[in-house]
Design a protein around this motif. Structure first.
Motif, PDB file in Angstrom:
ATOM      1  N   GLY A 189      -5.020   1.551  73.703  1.00  0.00           N
ATOM      2  CA  GLY A 189      -3.911   2.398  73.282  1.00  0.00           C
ATOM      3  C   GLY A 189      -4.296   3.498  72.323  1.00  0.00           C
ATOM      4  O   GLY A 189      -3.436   4.080  71.674  1.00  0.00           O
ATOM      5  N   GLN A 190      -5.581   3.846  72.230  1.00  0.00           N
ATOM      6  CA  GLN A 190      -6.006   4.860  71.272  1.00  0.00           C
ATOM      7  C   GLN A 190      -5.680   6.273  71.732  1.00  0.00           C
ATOM      8  O   GLN A 190      -5.169   7.087  70.971  1.00  0.00           O
ATOM      9  CB  GLN A 190      -7.501   4.738  70.995  1.00  0.00           C
ATOM     10  CG  GLN A 190      -7.985   5.641  69.869  1.00  0.00           C
ATOM     11  CD  GLN A 190      -9.443   5.427  69.531  1.00  0.00           C
ATOM     12  OE1 GLN A 190     -10.313   6.077  70.104  1.00  0.00           O
ATOM     13  NE2 GLN A 190      -9.713   4.523  68.597  1.00  0.00           N
ATOM     14  N   ARG A 191      -5.986   6.572  72.993  1.00  0.00           N
ATOM     15  CA  ARG A 191      -5.683   7.916  73.513  1.00  0.00           C
ATOM     16  C   ARG A 191      -4.319   7.983  74.153  1.00  0.00           C
ATOM     17  O   ARG A 191      -3.610   8.985  74.038  1.00  0.00           O
ATOM     18  CB  ARG A 191      -6.759   8.348  74.529  1.00  0.00           C
ATOM     19  CG  ARG A 191      -6.575   9.785  75.029  1.00  0.00           C
ATOM     20  CD  ARG A 191      -7.600  10.155  76.078  1.00  0.00           C
ATOM     21  NE  ARG A 191      -7.432   9.421  77.317  1.00  0.00           N
ATOM     22  CZ  ARG A 191      -6.557   9.755  78.275  1.00  0.00           C
ATOM     23  NH1 ARG A 191      -5.751  10.789  78.114  1.00  0.00           N
ATOM     24  NH2 ARG A 191      -6.496   9.042  79.381  1.00  0.00           N
ATOM     25  N   GLU A 192      -3.930   6.922  74.825  1.00  0.00           N
ATOM     26  CA  GLU A 192      -2.650   6.895  75.539  1.00  0.00           C
ATOM     27  C   GLU A 192      -2.034   5.505  75.405  1.00  0.00           C
ATOM     28  O   GLU A 192      -2.701   4.497  75.644  1.00  0.00           O
ATOM     29  CB  GLU A 192      -2.868   7.235  77.011  1.00  0.00           C
ATOM     30  CG  GLU A 192      -1.601   7.319  77.826  1.00  0.00           C
ATOM     31  CD  GLU A 192      -1.867   7.706  79.273  1.00  0.00           C
ATOM     32  OE1 GLU A 192      -0.934   7.595  80.089  1.00  0.00           O
ATOM     33  OE2 GLU A 192      -3.008   8.107  79.588  1.00  0.00           O
ATOM     34  N   ALA A 193      -0.775   5.458  75.029  1.00  0.00           N
ATOM     35  CA  ALA A 193      -0.095   4.184  74.840  1.00  0.00           C
ATOM     36  C   ALA A 193      -0.115   3.367  76.127  1.00  0.00           C
ATOM     37  O   ALA A 193       0.112   3.896  77.215  1.00  0.00           O
ATOM     38  CB  ALA A 193       1.351   4.416  74.397  1.00  0.00           C
ATOM     39  N   GLY A 194      -0.419   2.074  75.993  1.00  0.00           N
ATOM     40  CA  GLY A 194      -0.403   1.184  77.147  1.00  0.00           C
ATOM     41  C   GLY A 194      -1.663   1.179  77.975  1.00  0.00           C
ATOM     42  O   GLY A 194      -1.758   0.437  78.951  1.00  0.00           O
ATOM     43  N   VAL A 195      -2.658   2.005  77.606  1.00  0.00           N
ATOM     44  CA  VAL A 195      -3.886   2.122  78.394  1.00  0.00           C
ATOM     45  C   VAL A 195      -5.084   1.639  77.576  1.00  0.00           C
ATOM     46  O   VAL A 195      -5.248   2.004  76.409  1.00  0.00           O
ATOM     47  CB  VAL A 195      -4.127   3.576  78.853  1.00  0.00           C
ATOM     48  CG1 VAL A 195      -5.464   3.710  79.567  1.00  0.00           C
ATOM     49  CG2 VAL A 195      -2.997   4.019  79.778  1.00  0.00           C
ATOM     50  N   ALA A 196      -5.923   0.831  78.197  1.00  0.00           N
ATOM     51  CA  ALA A 196      -7.174   0.379  77.591  1.00  0.00           C
ATOM     52  C   ALA A 196      -8.342   0.983  78.360  1.00  0.00           C
ATOM     53  O   ALA A 196      -8.207   1.337  79.539  1.00  0.00           O
ATOM     54  CB  ALA A 196      -7.263  -1.145  77.602  1.00  0.00           C
ATOM     55  N   SER A 197      -9.482   1.094  77.711  1.00  0.00           N
ATOM     56  CA  SER A 197     -10.657   1.646  78.397  1.00  0.00           C
ATOM     57  C   SER A 197     -11.936   1.084  77.788  1.00  0.00           C
ATOM     58  O   SER A 197     -11.960   0.653  76.635  1.00  0.00           O
ATOM     59  CB  SER A 197     -10.675   3.179  78.323  1.00  0.00           C
ATOM     60  OG  SER A 197     -10.904   3.627  77.001  1.00  0.00           O
ATOM     61  N   VAL A 198     -12.986   1.114  78.597  1.00  0.00           N
ATOM     62  CA  VAL A 198     -14.316   0.698  78.177  1.00  0.00           C
ATOM     63  C   VAL A 198     -15.307   1.737  78.704  1.00  0.00           C
ATOM     64  O   VAL A 198     -15.159   2.203  79.839  1.00  0.00           O
ATOM     65  CB  VAL A 198     -14.686  -0.693  78.725  1.00  0.00           C
ATOM     66  CG1 VAL A 198     -16.049  -1.137  78.198  1.00  0.00           C
ATOM     67  CG2 VAL A 198     -13.617  -1.726  78.371  1.00  0.00           C
ATOM     68  N   SER A 199     -16.275   2.102  77.898  1.00  0.00           N
ATOM     69  CA  SER A 199     -17.241   3.135  78.297  1.00  0.00           C
ATOM     70  C   SER A 199     -18.647   2.774  77.845  1.00  0.00           C
ATOM     71  O   SER A 199     -18.829   2.034  76.871  1.00  0.00           O
ATOM     72  CB  SER A 199     -16.855   4.491  77.691  1.00  0.00           C
ATOM     73  OG  SER A 199     -15.574   4.906  78.121  1.00  0.00           O
ATOM     74  N   ALA A 200     -19.619   3.331  78.551  1.00  0.00           N
ATOM     75  CA  ALA A 200     -21.030   3.134  78.214  1.00  0.00           C
ATOM     76  C   ALA A 200     -21.773   4.454  78.406  1.00  0.00           C
ATOM     77  O   ALA A 200     -21.339   5.305  79.193  1.00  0.00           O
ATOM     78  CB  ALA A 200     -21.647   2.041  79.093  1.00  0.00           C
ATOM     79  N   PRO A 201     -22.885   4.650  77.711  1.00  0.00           N
ATOM     80  CA  PRO A 201     -23.645   5.900  77.839  1.00  0.00           C
ATOM     81  C   PRO A 201     -24.530   5.918  79.079  1.00  0.00           C
ATOM     82  O   PRO A 201     -25.106   4.899  79.467  1.00  0.00           O
ATOM     83  CB  PRO A 201     -24.492   5.908  76.560  1.00  0.00           C
ATOM     84  CG  PRO A 201     -24.715   4.453  76.272  1.00  0.00           C
ATOM     85  CD  PRO A 201     -23.454   3.759  76.679  1.00  0.00           C
TER      86      PRO A 201
END
Length: 237
Positions: free
Chosen positions: A178-190
């Motif tokens: 919910g950091q960028r958009e409410a209700g949405v989660a994300s995971v990232s890698a380089p």
């Protein structure tokens, strides 16, 4: 961020409209507000861009990027996009969520490739979309592997801290809920190039209800493996 001027008014105004729509779908009133163009000018140029399929309309009648944008983007193959295609599809299939690849452009990140979830509720990020570097796991990964001196203005307004970026570098991935958009989660890698330099962030995003409130431990291994496949494909290409 202000758009640079070429001195050719109609081109600069058209680019301003495209840049505004790339951030999010826009009504005509939104275009007027975001570009500061007169309503008649914004309407005339947006309709002209629609004729050339650079803009289109969504179900609510808002302007969105048109199919021609993607066609032009793929006309000259980008080695990174080509190398990432199979890895993105595999990450999507293994995680069950839409996968994206982001590259930094100044104080923004641009989605340069994506593999969308084919069914159910999904978080679509069209290729060409420009998102801020101030929030989201993809932004954290890009900032974590960027020169700190070039990020001073970004970090001043970011939803994360230098300490958080140090943790991202330590574990090799980032997660947000919910950091960028409410209700949405994300995971990232380089994603690193064959020479070891940072080139992009590979991400998945989806509803918190599916990813959960601590999605990193579950999905990061898939993303890290996907990033390594892209690096290997770049080296082989």
């Amino acid at each position: 961020m202000g758009q640079p001027s070429s001195g050719i008014g109609v081109v600069d105004k058209s680019v301003a409209i495209l840049a505004a729509v790339a951030e999010e779908p826009r009504t005509l009133a939104d275009l007027v507000t975001s570009t500061s163009l007169p309503r008649a000018t914004a309407h005339r140029l947006a309709v002209a861009l629609e004729v050339h399929r650079l803009l289109a309309r969504d179900a609510d009648g808002r302007f969105v990027l048109g199919a021609r944008v993607g066609e032009l983007a793929t006309a000259v193959p980008d080695p990174l996009v080509v190398a990432a295609a199979a890895a993105l599809a595999r990450v999507r299939d293994e995680c069950g969520e839409s996968a994206q690849l982001y590259r930094r452009d100044g104080a923004e990140r641009v989605c340069v490739a994506a593999a969308e979830r084919s069914h159910g509720l999904r978080t679509t990020v069209p290729v060409g979309s420009r998102l801020p570097l101030t929030a989201g796991s993809g932004a954290q990964v890009i900032c974590a592997w960027s020169d700190p001196a070039t990020l001073a203005d970004v970090l001043e307004h970011a939803e994360f801290t230098d300490r958080a970026l140090a943790e991202v570098r330590r574990r090799g991935w980032a997660q947000t809920v919910g950091q960028r958009e409410a209700g949405v989660a994300s995971v990232s890698a380089p994603v690193h190039g064959p020479d070891g330099g940072f080139v992009a962030a590979i991400s998945i995003s989806g509803p918190i209800e599916r990813l959960g409130r601590s999605p990193g431990p579950r999905f990061a291994p898939v993303l890290v493996a996907g990033a390594r496949r892209i690096t290997a494909a770049l080296a082989a290409g």
